[in-house]
Design a protein around this motif. Sequence first.
Motif, PDB file in Angstrom:
ATOM      1  N   ILE A   1       0.851  -1.196   0.000  1.00 45.33           N
ATOM      2  CA  ILE A   1       0.000   0.000   0.000  1.00 45.33           C
ATOM      3  C   ILE A   1       0.888   1.248   0.000  1.00 45.33           C
ATOM      4  O   ILE A   1       2.056   1.187   0.374  1.00 45.33           O
ATOM      5  CB  ILE A   1      -0.944   0.066   1.221  1.00 45.33           C
ATOM      6  N   ILE A   2       0.310   2.349  -0.430  1.00 41.62           N
ATOM      7  CA  ILE A   2       0.951   3.653  -0.291  1.00 41.62           C
ATOM      8  C   ILE A   2      -0.033   4.583   0.410  1.00 41.62           C
ATOM      9  O   ILE A   2      -1.252   4.357   0.382  1.00 41.62           O
ATOM     10  CB  ILE A   2       1.352   4.269  -1.645  1.00 41.62           C
ATOM     11  N   VAL A   3       0.513   5.625   1.033  1.00 45.59           N
ATOM     12  CA  VAL A   3      -0.337   6.678   1.588  1.00 45.59           C
ATOM     13  C   VAL A   3      -0.506   7.734   0.505  1.00 45.59           C
ATOM     14  O   VAL A   3       0.471   8.214  -0.076  1.00 45.59           O
ATOM     15  CB  VAL A   3       0.286   7.278   2.865  1.00 45.59           C
ATOM     16  N   THR A   4      -1.751   8.054   0.179  1.00 46.96           N
ATOM     17  CA  THR A   4      -2.024   9.023  -0.895  1.00 46.96           C
ATOM     18  C   THR A   4      -2.351  10.405  -0.353  1.00 46.96           C
ATOM     19  O   THR A   4      -2.269  11.388  -1.073  1.00 46.96           O
ATOM     20  CB  THR A   4      -3.206   8.553  -1.760  1.00 46.96           C
ATOM     21  N   GLN A   5      -2.749  10.471   0.935  1.00 48.02           N
ATOM     22  CA  GLN A   5      -3.133  11.761   1.511  1.00 48.02           C
ATOM     23  C   GLN A   5      -3.021  11.690   3.012  1.00 48.02           C
ATOM     24  O   GLN A   5      -3.466  10.720   3.623  1.00 48.02           O
ATOM     25  CB  GLN A   5      -4.582  12.074   1.136  1.00 48.02           C
ATOM     26  N   GLY A   6      -2.426  12.717   3.593  1.00 49.61           N
ATOM     27  CA  GLY A   6      -2.385  12.807   5.050  1.00 49.61           C
ATOM     28  C   GLY A   6      -3.065  14.087   5.452  1.00 49.61           C
ATOM     29  O   GLY A   6      -4.274  14.250   5.315  1.00 49.61           O
ATOM     30  N   LEU A   7      -2.248  15.043   5.940  1.00 43.21           N
ATOM     31  CA  LEU A   7      -2.787  16.361   6.276  1.00 43.21           C
ATOM     32  C   LEU A   7      -3.354  17.012   5.017  1.00 43.21           C
ATOM     33  O   LEU A   7      -2.745  16.976   3.965  1.00 43.21           O
ATOM     34  CB  LEU A   7      -1.665  17.238   6.826  1.00 43.21           C
ATOM     35  N   ARG A   8      -4.524  17.596   5.146  1.00 44.80           N
ATOM     36  CA  ARG A   8      -5.122  18.342   4.039  1.00 44.80           C
ATOM     37  C   ARG A   8      -5.422  19.736   4.567  1.00 44.80           C
ATOM     38  O   ARG A   8      -6.170  19.879   5.531  1.00 44.80           O
ATOM     39  CB  ARG A   8      -6.388  17.637   3.585  1.00 44.80           C
ATOM     40  N   THR A   9      -4.832  20.744   3.961  1.00 44.14           N
ATOM     41  CA  THR A   9      -5.041  22.105   4.450  1.00 44.14           C
ATOM     42  C   THR A   9      -6.480  22.552   4.165  1.00 44.14           C
ATOM     43  O   THR A   9      -7.182  21.963   3.337  1.00 44.14           O
ATOM     44  CB  THR A   9      -4.082  23.096   3.758  1.00 44.14           C
ATOM     45  N   ASP A  10      -6.905  23.613   4.847  1.00 42.39           N
ATOM     46  CA  ASP A  10      -8.246  24.151   4.603  1.00 42.39           C
ATOM     47  C   ASP A  10      -8.406  24.558   3.139  1.00 42.39           C
ATOM     48  O   ASP A  10      -9.475  24.384   2.558  1.00 42.39           O
ATOM     49  CB  ASP A  10      -8.514  25.346   5.515  1.00 42.39           C
ATOM     50  N   GLU A  11      -7.339  25.093   2.547  1.00 45.24           N
ATOM     51  CA  GLU A  11      -7.408  25.486   1.129  1.00 45.24           C
ATOM     52  C   GLU A  11      -7.631  24.257   0.247  1.00 45.24           C
ATOM     53  O   GLU A  11      -8.440  24.278  -0.684  1.00 45.24           O
ATOM     54  CB  GLU A  11      -6.116  26.199   0.700  1.00 45.24           C
ATOM     55  N   GLU A  12      -6.900  23.181   0.537  1.00 44.15           N
ATOM     56  CA  GLU A  12      -7.068  21.959  -0.247  1.00 44.15           C
ATOM     57  C   GLU A  12      -8.472  21.379  -0.052  1.00 44.15           C
ATOM     58  O   GLU A  12      -9.100  20.898  -1.004  1.00 44.15           O
ATOM     59  CB  GLU A  12      -6.006  20.930   0.153  1.00 44.15           C
ATOM     60  N   GLN A  13      -8.967  21.449   1.191  1.00 41.37           N
ATOM     61  CA  GLN A  13     -10.318  20.939   1.466  1.00 41.37           C
ATOM     62  C   GLN A  13     -11.357  21.782   0.728  1.00 41.37           C
ATOM     63  O   GLN A  13     -12.324  21.242   0.169  1.00 41.37           O
ATOM     64  CB  GLN A  13     -10.602  20.950   2.972  1.00 41.37           C
ATOM     65  N   ALA A  14     -11.145  23.097   0.681  1.00 46.23           N
ATOM     66  CA  ALA A  14     -12.082  23.980  -0.007  1.00 46.23           C
ATOM     67  C   ALA A  14     -12.121  23.659  -1.509  1.00 46.23           C
ATOM     68  O   ALA A  14     -13.190  23.663  -2.130  1.00 46.23           O
ATOM     69  CB  ALA A  14     -11.685  25.445   0.209  1.00 46.23           C
ATOM     70  N   ALA A  15     -10.948  23.337  -2.075  1.00 46.69           N
ATOM     71  CA  ALA A  15     -10.896  22.991  -3.498  1.00 46.69           C
ATOM     72  C   ALA A  15     -11.630  21.680  -3.757  1.00 46.69           C
ATOM     73  O   ALA A  15     -12.344  21.531  -4.763  1.00 46.69           O
ATOM     74  CB  ALA A  15      -9.438  22.898  -3.960  1.00 46.69           C
ATOM     75  N   LEU A  16     -11.493  20.721  -2.829  1.00 50.08           N
ATOM     76  CA  LEU A  16     -12.202  19.443  -2.972  1.00 50.08           C
ATOM     77  C   LEU A  16     -13.713  19.650  -2.841  1.00 50.08           C
ATOM     78  O   LEU A  16     -14.505  19.073  -3.592  1.00 50.08           O
ATOM     79  CB  LEU A  16     -11.765  18.454  -1.888  1.00 50.08           C
TER      80      LEU A  16
END
Length: 158
Positions: free
Chosen positions: A29-44
Amino acid sequence: MSKLDGLHPIVRQKAEALIAICAAAKLPIIVTQGLRTDEEQAALWAKGRTAPGPKVTNAKPGHSYHNYGLAFDIAVVKNGRPTWDDKVSVDGDETPDYVEVGEIGEQLGLEWGGRWKFRDLPHFQMRFGLSLADLKSGKRPTIEGDVVQLPVRPVSVA
Ligand SMILES: [Zn+2]
């Protein structure tokens, strides 16, 4: 930069243990995402709403444990590439790899998104007893996993 950077140290340690145990069990397995900033969350959040494409999240900024470094997502690797096929069994047994990885994660004390009503098979998190409302109000786990209250407004440093 590692995808594990910014994770709470206890969560990071468990992510590293999960990777190692899965590798030893022939479930890469690989880790694809850990910490997600508020800006990144807003884009999602915008995807499928104000931006093109399908919706990919129901969590606004500050509404995901990723935004506090308490969650990470994995992908099963098949033939050197990540796959999100929830039936894939790289090790050739009858149990889907995402389920096997989820159960190993649970044994490590992680909460696995595969148990949720809206299943999120690649997702793992630790809450440390904190709800999202607690986190939004400034409560945080210390590196030992105890809970502290941060000032609601961050003190600016000149
Ligand atoms: Zn996730």
